[in-house]
Design a protein around this motif. Structure first.
Motif, PDB file in Angstrom:
ATOM      1  N   UNK A 432      -1.715  -0.180  10.877  1.00 55.71           N
ATOM      2  CA  UNK A 432      -1.921   1.402  10.728  1.00 55.71           C
ATOM      3  C   UNK A 432      -0.248   1.559  10.579  1.00 55.71           C
ATOM      4  N   UNK A 433       0.724   0.895  11.475  1.00 55.59           N
ATOM      5  CA  UNK A 433       2.035   1.132  11.454  1.00 55.59           C
ATOM      6  C   UNK A 433       2.457   0.892  10.296  1.00 55.59           C
ATOM      7  N   UNK A 434       2.193  -0.324   9.644  1.00 54.99           N
ATOM      8  CA  UNK A 434       2.743  -0.440   8.127  1.00 54.99           C
ATOM      9  C   UNK A 434       2.192   0.468   7.065  1.00 54.99           C
ATOM     10  N   UNK A 435       1.023   1.059   7.469  1.00 55.90           N
ATOM     11  CA  UNK A 435       0.533   2.287   6.523  1.00 55.90           C
ATOM     12  C   UNK A 435       1.480   3.231   6.642  1.00 55.90           C
ATOM     13  N   UNK A 436       1.945   3.553   7.879  1.00 56.92           N
ATOM     14  CA  UNK A 436       2.785   4.666   8.081  1.00 56.92           C
ATOM     15  C   UNK A 436       4.229   4.620   7.602  1.00 56.92           C
ATOM     16  N   UNK A 437       4.819   3.249   7.593  1.00 56.21           N
ATOM     17  CA  UNK A 437       6.004   2.899   7.065  1.00 56.21           C
ATOM     18  C   UNK A 437       5.775   3.160   5.592  1.00 56.21           C
ATOM     19  N   UNK A 438       4.795   2.622   4.943  1.00 58.54           N
ATOM     20  CA  UNK A 438       4.397   2.446   3.593  1.00 58.54           C
ATOM     21  C   UNK A 438       4.436   4.095   2.967  1.00 58.54           C
ATOM     22  N   UNK A 439       3.835   4.953   3.532  1.00 57.75           N
ATOM     23  CA  UNK A 439       3.766   6.280   3.232  1.00 57.75           C
ATOM     24  C   UNK A 439       5.321   7.092   3.247  1.00 57.75           C
ATOM     25  N   UNK A 440       5.799   6.652   4.501  1.00 54.24           N
ATOM     26  CA  UNK A 440       7.068   7.424   4.641  1.00 54.24           C
ATOM     27  C   UNK A 440       8.014   6.750   3.864  1.00 54.24           C
ATOM     28  N   UNK A 441       8.149   5.566   3.579  1.00 55.27           N
ATOM     29  CA  UNK A 441       9.145   4.828   2.613  1.00 55.27           C
ATOM     30  C   UNK A 441       8.762   5.379   1.204  1.00 55.27           C
ATOM     31  N   UNK A 442       7.536   5.445   0.713  1.00 55.88           N
ATOM     32  CA  UNK A 442       7.359   6.025  -0.458  1.00 55.88           C
ATOM     33  C   UNK A 442       7.811   7.496  -0.649  1.00 55.88           C
ATOM     34  N   UNK A 443       7.618   8.387   0.363  1.00 60.10           N
ATOM     35  CA  UNK A 443       8.077   9.691   0.304  1.00 60.10           C
ATOM     36  C   UNK A 443       9.520   9.497   0.167  1.00 60.10           C
ATOM     37  N   UNK A 466      11.265   2.813 -11.523  1.00 60.14           N
ATOM     38  CA  UNK A 466      12.366   2.406 -10.565  1.00 60.14           C
ATOM     39  C   UNK A 466      11.805   2.639  -9.265  1.00 60.14           C
ATOM     40  N   UNK A 467      11.252   3.851  -8.840  1.00 59.54           N
ATOM     41  CA  UNK A 467      10.919   4.380  -7.658  1.00 59.54           C
ATOM     42  C   UNK A 467       9.661   3.174  -7.164  1.00 59.54           C
ATOM     43  N   UNK A 468       9.048   2.761  -8.117  1.00 53.69           N
ATOM     44  CA  UNK A 468       7.765   1.617  -7.613  1.00 53.69           C
ATOM     45  C   UNK A 468       8.572   0.256  -7.467  1.00 53.69           C
ATOM     46  N   UNK A 469       9.695   0.106  -8.230  1.00 51.20           N
ATOM     47  CA  UNK A 469      10.410  -1.135  -7.962  1.00 51.20           C
ATOM     48  C   UNK A 469      11.014  -0.887  -6.561  1.00 51.20           C
ATOM     49  N   UNK A 470      11.717   0.083  -6.232  1.00 53.94           N
ATOM     50  CA  UNK A 470      12.485   0.073  -4.873  1.00 53.94           C
ATOM     51  C   UNK A 470      11.553   0.028  -3.887  1.00 53.94           C
ATOM     52  N   UNK A 471      10.459   0.785  -4.056  1.00 55.58           N
ATOM     53  CA  UNK A 471       9.548   0.808  -2.738  1.00 55.58           C
ATOM     54  C   UNK A 471       9.027  -0.679  -2.931  1.00 55.58           C
ATOM     55  N   UNK A 514      -3.559  -0.141  -1.668  1.00 58.03           N
ATOM     56  CA  UNK A 514      -3.496   0.110  -3.130  1.00 58.03           C
ATOM     57  C   UNK A 514      -3.541   1.516  -3.701  1.00 58.03           C
ATOM     58  N   UNK A 515      -3.885   2.645  -2.652  1.00 57.35           N
ATOM     59  CA  UNK A 515      -3.796   3.739  -2.993  1.00 57.35           C
ATOM     60  C   UNK A 515      -2.413   4.315  -2.958  1.00 57.35           C
ATOM     61  N   UNK A 516      -1.528   3.863  -2.043  1.00 52.58           N
ATOM     62  CA  UNK A 516      -0.154   4.221  -2.030  1.00 52.58           C
ATOM     63  C   UNK A 516       0.850   3.250  -3.001  1.00 52.58           C
ATOM     64  N   UNK A 517       0.373   1.890  -3.022  1.00 49.36           N
ATOM     65  CA  UNK A 517       1.467   1.049  -3.597  1.00 49.36           C
ATOM     66  C   UNK A 517       0.898   0.862  -4.808  1.00 49.36           C
ATOM     67  N   UNK A 518       1.914   0.205  -5.709  1.00 47.29           N
ATOM     68  CA  UNK A 518       1.429  -0.396  -7.219  1.00 47.29           C
ATOM     69  C   UNK A 518       0.620  -1.870  -6.885  1.00 47.29           C
ATOM     70  N   UNK A 519       0.093  -2.030  -7.997  1.00 50.49           N
ATOM     71  CA  UNK A 519      -0.908  -3.412  -7.905  1.00 50.49           C
ATOM     72  C   UNK A 519      -0.188  -4.495  -7.831  1.00 50.49           C
ATOM     73  N   UNK A 520       1.105  -4.542  -8.158  1.00 49.11           N
ATOM     74  CA  UNK A 520       1.809  -5.637  -8.138  1.00 49.11           C
ATOM     75  C   UNK A 520       2.799  -5.852  -6.705  1.00 49.11           C
TER      76      UNK A 520
END
Lengths: 803, 243
Positions: A432-443, A466-471, A514-520
Motif C-alpha cells: 500500500x505504501x509502494x502504491x502511494x509512492x507510485x501514484x505520487x511519483x507518477x504525478x 520519457x515520463x514512463x521511462x523516468x517513472x 498495472x493501472x498506474x505503471x507501464x507493462x515493462x
C-alpha cells in the motif's frame, strides 16, 4: 542728317593701323550700327549662362566640353568688350580731338592763317575730293547740294559771293562753311546730346562691365581653378565612389557574414551569463545555426575561418549546454523551484533542447532518477526499518522532508515496520505504501515532464515515453528492496494459507500497479516475480511436506491393520485443499498447463505414491486383500476430498480409474475366495482356460474338453454340490466381514455384487456343462444362489439385460 | 482476480488535469507554494455498492454510470481543488476501496496514512449503515483520533420511497463517534457531491489554520465583525467543532 563715317575718324587716330578701312563715301553713322551690333553681340554673350553651367558639376567630359565652349564664348565676349572699349575710347578721343581741332583753328587764327588755309584747303580739297570722288549717288549729291542751296538762298550771302574768288568770296565761303559747320556742329551736338544719356549709361555700364570683366576674370580663374579642382575632385569622387561601392559591397558582405556567422556581444552575454529563458534559446538556436553554416566555410579554399568560427561557436554552445545542464540539474534537484510555472516551462525547454543530445539528456535524467531513487529508498527504509534515532519521527531530515512533502505525507502515519509481526498485514502495508509512492511519483514526474507548450504531437508522445521511462527508472530503485523484503517473508513462511494470502495480495497489487505503471515497469515485474516466488514457495512447501511425510516414521506407523488412511493425508488435504478451492482460475495459480499438471501431481499423485511406498515397506499388511482395502480406503478419501474442487476434476477421473482397478482386483480376490471356499477354483480355471466365461457367446459343446480332466467326474460334482450348499448360506456374512474395513459401502457393495454375479455366472454355465457331460446338476438354481449371496436384484437385473 | 474494472480506467489519465492546475497559482507567497504540493489522502470506505466509486466519479468527471461494476482492490484518483477564492490550492488524493469482503484486508493499509476517511452508506440499505461501526472501528484502530471522519449517506434521490436510514440515525452516530460532519448525497442526481468535497477540504487542518489566521487578521481589522452566515441545507449538519 548725315554724319561722318565712324571709320573716317579712326583714320586719324590709328594712323599706324594700315589695315583700317578707308573712309567710305556713304555718310552713315556707324555708332548706331555699332551699338546695335554691340547690343546684339552683348545679347549673344552668354556669360551668365556659362557661369551657371559651371555651377553644375557633371561628368568630366561634359565639364570639359562646356568649359571649352565657355572659354570660346569668353574669348568672343572679351573681344567684343575690347572693341566696345576701343570704340568708346576712340569716340572720346575723337571728341577730344575734334574739340582740340576746333580750338586749334580758333587759336591758330591769324597766326597760322596761311598754313591753316593751306591745311584747310588741303583738307577741303581732300574732303571735296572725297566727296566728289566718292561714288555717291546722284540723288544724294543732289540732296547735298539742294541743302546747300537752301543755305545760300535764305542767307545774306549769295552764290555769287561764294564763288567770288576774292577775299569776300573767301569770307563768304568761310562764313558758309562756318555756318554749315556751326549748323553741323549744332546738329551733331544735338545728336550727340541725344547720345549723352546713352554715353552716361554706357559709362556706367562700362564700370559695371569692368567689374563684370574683373568678376568674370576672377570667376573664370576661379572656375578654371575650380574646374581643375573639381576635375580632380570628380576623379577622386569617382574613385571614392568606386571604392565606396566596393566598400559597401564588402560592408554588406561583412554584415551578412556577421549576421550569419557571428553572435554579437549581447548575444554572447545572453548565452554565457544571461538568464535562461526564451531569448537564451533563440540565441542558442542561432549559435547552432552558425555552427551548421560553418560547413560552407569549411568547403572554401581556406577553411581556417570556418574552423575558427566553428570553434568559437562550439565553445559558446558548449558553455550554454553546460549552463542548461546545470540549470536542469539544479531545478530537478529542488522540485520546489517548479512551483513557478515559468520555471517549469524553462526546464521543459531545457529538456526539449537536451532531448536531441542524448548523452546529456540521459545524464540529467540519470542524475534526477538517482536522486529521486535515493530519496525513495531512504523513505522506504525508514518505513520498513524505522528511524528511532530521530525521535521516532519518520524521515525528518531536511532532504527527506522535502521529498516527503513532494511525494506524500507519511509523517503522521504509523510506519510499516510496526506491522512486521503479521506477514500479510506487513506485506499489505508495504505494498500500500509502494502504491502511494507510485501514484505520487507518477504525478510528480508527469507534472514535471508534461509539456506546457508542446510544439507538436510528436513532442507529447516523446515526452510521454520519457515520463514512463523516468517513472520506471525511479521506481526501479524500489524493486530490489521491496523484492528482498517480501522474498524474505515469503521464504520464511511455511503456512500454505499465509502463502496463499500473500500470493493473492501480490497478485492483486500487480493488477493495481498495472493501472498506474507501464507493462515493462521494473516494479510491476518485481511484483509479478514475487507472485511467482509465492507460487514456487507454495510448491516448495508442499514438496517439503511430502518429503517429510515420505521419510517420516510416524507416517509409516499410520499404516496399520485397521486399514484406514493415515492421519497425514487428512491434515495434508485439510491444509491444501481449501486454498485450491479458493482459486478462481481454471488452473492452480493460473499457471500454464504443464506447471498446473505438475502441481496437481504434487497435490494428488505424490501422496498416493508415498502411501504406496509406505504400504510396501509395511510388514504388517501383507494380505493382498488388506493391501487393496487400505489402498482403496486411501483413494476413496482422496477422491472424496478432491471431488468437490473443480480445478481437480482431472484428478478425480484419474483417482476413479485407480479405484476401479483396485475394486476389480478386490472383486477378483473375493471371487477367488468364493471359488476356493466352494472348491471349484480349479474347475473354474479349467473352464476359463477352455473359453472365458465372460464372453457373451456360450455353447456347452465348446467345453467338451473338460471331460479329459481327471477331477471332472460325477462324484466330484456331487461332492461339490454339497460343499456349495454348505458354504454359500454363510458366504455373504463371511464376505461382508472380510470387507468390513473397506470404508466405502458402495465399493463393498460393488465388490460383493460383482464377485457374486461372476460366481453365479460360472455356477450357471458350469451346471449346464455338468448336465451335458455328466448328466448331473447342482441343487440350487441361480436365483436361489443369488438370493443366498445377497445379489438377487442385481442378478435379475443382469439377466434381464442379457435377455 | 483477472476481472477488469471499467470504472478505474480514468485513474491513469487524471494526472494531466491535476498537474495543469497545480502550477497556475504561483503568484503568492511561500505558503501558497507549499499548498500546491500539499497532498491530502482521502480514503473512501463502506459496504459494497453503497456508491463510493460513483461518488468519486461524479466529483472527478461529473458523470454517473447506471451500470454497476465492482471495484477491484483499490483505485486511485486525484484532483486539485481551489479554495478561498483561488488563494488556496490543495491536492486531494482519492483512494477508492472495494467494498467486497475479500478485499477487506487491504483497506487498513490505506487507512494507515490517510488524512480523511469518508465512510459511506446507502440510505436505502440499513445493513450498510449498521456496518459503519466496523468501518469506523477500522479507522480508529489505524488512526485513532488523528483522522477526519466524514459520514456520507448516498442515494438520497431514493429517500422518499426506500429510505431505511433516517437523519436521526446518522445524527446519533455522528455524535457518538465524533465525526467531523455528515451529509446525504445523491451521485445520480448530483446532489451535495461538490459540497461534500468542499466541506472535506475546509475540514483539512491547513485550511483551518489558514482560516484561523485570516480570522485573526480580520478580527484585528474588524474587531466588531461577526460571521453569521448560515447553511440552509437541512441534510447537512456539522459538529460543533466543524468550521
Amino acid at each position: 542728317m548725315e554724319f561722318l563715317d565712324f571709320d573716317s575718324f579712326n583714320s586719324n587716330v590709328d594712323k599706324d593701323d594700315q589695315n583700317l578701312p578707308q573712309p567710305q563715301p556713304a555718310l552713315s553713322l556707324p555708332i548706331t550700327s555699332n551699338i546695335e551690333n554691340l547690343g546684339k553681340r552683348i545679347t549673344s554673350f552668354s556669360l551668365a549662362r556659362n557661369l551657371l553651367k559651371f555651377d553644375e558639376p557633371s561628368s568630366t567630359n561634359t565639364v570639359n566640353s562646356e568649359f571649352q565652349e565657355a572659354t570660346k564664348e569668353n574669348d568672343l565676349a572679351e573681344k567684343y568688350a575690347k572693341v566696345s572699349m576701343t570704340l568708346l575710347k576712340s569716340d572720346e578721343t575723337h571728341d577730344n580731338e575734334h574739340a582740340y581741332n576746333s580750338d586749334d583753328e580758333r587759336s591758330a587764327g591769324l597766326h597760322n592763317a596761311n598754313s591753316s588755309e593751306v591745311q584747310t584747303r588741303a583738307t577741303l580739297s581732300t574732303r571735296l575730293s572725297r566727296v566728289l570722288n566718292n561714288s555717291l549717288s546722284d540723288s544724294l549729291i543732289r540732296e547735298i547740294f539742294w541743302n546747300l542751296e537752301d543755305k545760300f538762298g535764305t542767307g545774306d550771302q549769295t552764290l555769287e559771293e561764294l564763288i567770288e574768288p576774292g577775299f569776300q568770296g573767301s569770307i563768304s565761303r568761310k562764313k558758309l562753311r562756318g555756318k554749315i559747320e556751326a549748323e553741323l556742329i549744332k546738329t551733331q551736338g544735338l545728336v550727340l546730346k541725344e547720345y549723352q544719356p546713352i554715353i552716361k549709361q554706357l559709362r556706367s555700364v562700362e564700370d559695371k562691365l569692368i567689374k563684370l570683366n574683373e568678376l568674370n576674370l576672377s570667376t573664370n580663374e576661379k572656375i578654371n581653378k575650380n574646374y581643375k579642382f573639381s576635375n580632380e575632385f570628380n576623379k577622386q569622387v569617382a574613385e571614392l565612389n568606386e571604392s565606396k561601392k566596393l566598400i559597401s559591397l564588402k560592408k554588406n558582405l561583412l554584415v551578412a557574414f556577421k549576421d550569419q556567422f557571428t553572435l554579437n556581444e549581447y548575444e554572447e552575454y545572453v548565452l554565457s551569463t544571461g538568464d535562461i529563458n526564451d531569448e537564451f534559446f533563440n540565441v542558442l538556436k542561432k549559435a547552432e545555426a552558425i555552427n551548421e553554416k560553418c560547413s560552407i566555410l569549411l568547403s572554401i579554399d581556406n577553411p581556417q575561418l570556418g574552423l575558427k568560427i566553428m570553434s568559437k561557436s562550439n565553445q559558446i554552445i558548449n558553455k550554454s549546454l553546460e549552463r542548461i545542464i546545470t540549470f536542469s540539474n539544479r531545478t530537478l534537484n529542488n522540485l520546489y523551484a517548479l512551483n513557478s510555472r515559468s520555471k517549469l516551462i524553462i526546464l521543459q525547454q531545457c529538456l526539449r533542447y537536451l532531448r536531441n543530445k542524448l548523452n546529456y539528456f540521459s545524464s540529467i535524467i540519470s542524475t534526477f532518477t538517482d536522486q529521486r531513487s535515493k530519496l525513495l529508498i531512504d523513505e522506504f527504509l525508514n518505513q520498513v526499518q524505522g528511524n528511532l534515532d530521530q525521535n521516532g519521527s519518520v524521515g525528518s531530515s531536511g532532504k527527506s522532508q522535502r521529498s516527503l512533502s513532494i511525494s506524500s505525507d507519511h509523517s503522521s502515519s504509523r510506519p510499516v515496520f510496526i506491522s512486521a509481526h503479521d506477514p500479510i498485514r506487513y506485506i499489505g502495508d508495504l505494498l500500500a505504501y509502494i502504491h502511494s509512492v507510485v501514484v505520487n511519483e507518477s504525478e510528480t514526474i508527469t507534472s514535471i515532464f508534461t509539456l506546457e507548450t508542446p510544439e507538436n504531437e510528436n513532442d507529447v508522445k516523446e515526452f510521454k515515453i520519457i515520463i514512463d521511462d523516468v517513472i520506471n527508472k525511479i521506481l526501479k530503485a524500489l524493486s530490489k528492496p521491496v523484492k528482498t523484503r517480501i522474498d524474505q517473508i515469503i521464504s520464511s513462511q511455511t503456512k500454505l494459507a499465509t502463502l496463499y494470502s500473500i500470493h493473492n495480495l501480490l497478485e492483486l497489487y500487480s493488477i493495481m500497479f498495472s493501472k498506474q505503471l507501464p507493462a515493462n515497469s521494473e516494479l510491476l515485474l518485481t511484483v509479478k516475480q514475487l507472485v511467482e516466488s509465492t507460487q514456487d514457495r507454495t510448491k516448495s512447501v508442499i514438496s517439503n511436506r511430502l518429503a517429510t511425510i515420505r521419510n517420516s516414521n510416524s507416517a509409516r506407523l499410520d499404516v496399520n491393520l485397521d486399514l484406514q488412511p493415515p492421519e497425514w493425508i487428512v491434515e495434508y488435504y485439510a491444509d491444501i485443499l481449501p486454498i485450491i478451492d479458493q482459486m478462481p482460475g481454471e488452473t492452480i495459480f493460473d499457471l500454464p498447463k504443464q506447471s498446473h499438471d505438475e502441481f496437481l501431481k504434487l497435490i494428488v499423485n505424490d501422496p498416493i505414491d508415498i502411501f504406496k511406498e509406505h504400504i510396501v515397506d509395511n510388514k504388517l499388511i501383507e494380505d493382498k486383500r488388506d493391501v487393496l482395502i487400505i489402498k482403496l480406503n486411501f483413494l476413496d478419501l482422496t477422491l472424496s476430498k478432491i471431488m468437490p474442487i473443480t480445478i481437480l476434476s482431472d484428478k478425480t477421473i484419474e483417482i476413479n480409474e485407480l479405484i476401479n482397478e483396485l475394486v476389480n482386483e478386490l472383486t477378483q480376490v473375493q471371487l477367488n475366495v468364493l471359488l476356493k471356499n466352494c472348491e471349484v477354483y480349479d474347475l473354474y480355471n479349467v473352464v476359463q482356460m477352455i473359453c472365458p466365461l465372460s464372453d457373451e457367446f456360450f455353447e456347452v459343446s465348446i467345453y467338451e474338453p473338460i471331460k479329459e480332466n481327471k477331477l471332472y467326474t460325477k462324484e466330484e460334482m456331487i461332492k461339490l454340490n454339497e460343499v456349495i450348499q454348505n458354504y454359500i448360506p454363510n458366504a455373504l456374512i463371511e464376505i461382508q466381514q472380510s470387507l468390513m474395513k473397506l470404508n466405502s459401502p458402495m465399493i463393498v457393495s460393488d465388490i460383493i455384487t460383482n464377485s457374486a454375479l461372476t460366481f453365479i455366472n460360472f455356477y450357471e454355465k458350469f451346471n449346464l456343462i455338468n448336465i451335458e457331460y455328466l448328466n448331473e446338476a447342482f441343487s440350487w438354481n441361480t436365483i436361489e444362489l443369488a438370493t443366498l449371496l445377497g445379489v438377487e436384484e442385481a442378478y435379475i437385473e443382469s439377466t434381464r439385460l442379457y435377455s | 482476480m483477472s476481472q477488469t474494472n471499467n470504472k478505474t480506467n480514468g485513474s491513469s489519465t487524471n494526472t494531466n488535469n491535476t498537474t495543469s492546475t497545480t502550477t497556475t497559482n504561483n503568484n503568492n507567497n511561500n505558503n501558497d507554494k507549499i499548498n500546491i504540493l500539499r497532498k491530502y489522502k482521502i480514503v473512501f470506505l463502506g459496504d459494497q455498492s453503497v456508491g463510493k466509486t460513483s461518488l468519486i466519479t461524479r466529483f472527478m468527471y461529473d458523470t454517473f454510470d447506471e451500470t454497476y461494476a465492482a471495484t477491484i482492490g483499490i483505485d486511485f484518483l486525484s484532483k486539485t481543488m481551489y479554495l478561498d477564492d483561488n488563494k488556496t490550492t490543495i491536492r486531494l488524493q482519492l483512494w477508492d476501496t472495494a467494498g467486497q469482503e475479500r478485499f477487506r484486508s487491504l483497506i487498513p493499509s490505506y487507512i494507515r496514512d490517510s488524512h480523511v476517511a469518508v465512510i459511506c452508506y446507502d440510505i436505502t440499505n440499513k445493513k450498510s449503515f449498521n456496518n459503519l461501526d466496523k468501518w469506523i472501528k477500522d479507522v480508529k484502530l489505524e488512526r485513532g483520533d488523528d483522522v477526519i471522519i466524514v459520514l456520507v449517506g448516498n442515494k438520497s434521490d431514493l429517500s422518499n420511497d426506500k429510505r431505511q436510514v433516517t437523519i436521526d440515525d446518522v445524527e446519533k452516530l455522528h455524535r457518538t463517534i465524533g465525526s467531523k460532519f455528515y451529509i446525504e448525497t445523491s451521485t445520480k442526481a448530483n446532489h451535495n457531491v461538490k459540497l461534500l468535497f468542499k466541506k472535506i477540504a475546509q475540514s483539512l487542518p491547513e485550511f483551518e489554520q489558514q482560516q484561523q489566521n485570516q480570522d485573526g487578521e480580520n478580527n484585528q481589522n474588524n474587531p466588531e465583525t461577526i460571521d453569521i452566515s448560515i447553511d440552509n441545507n437541512p441534510a447537512v449538519s456539522t459538529s460543533s467543532s466543524c468550521c
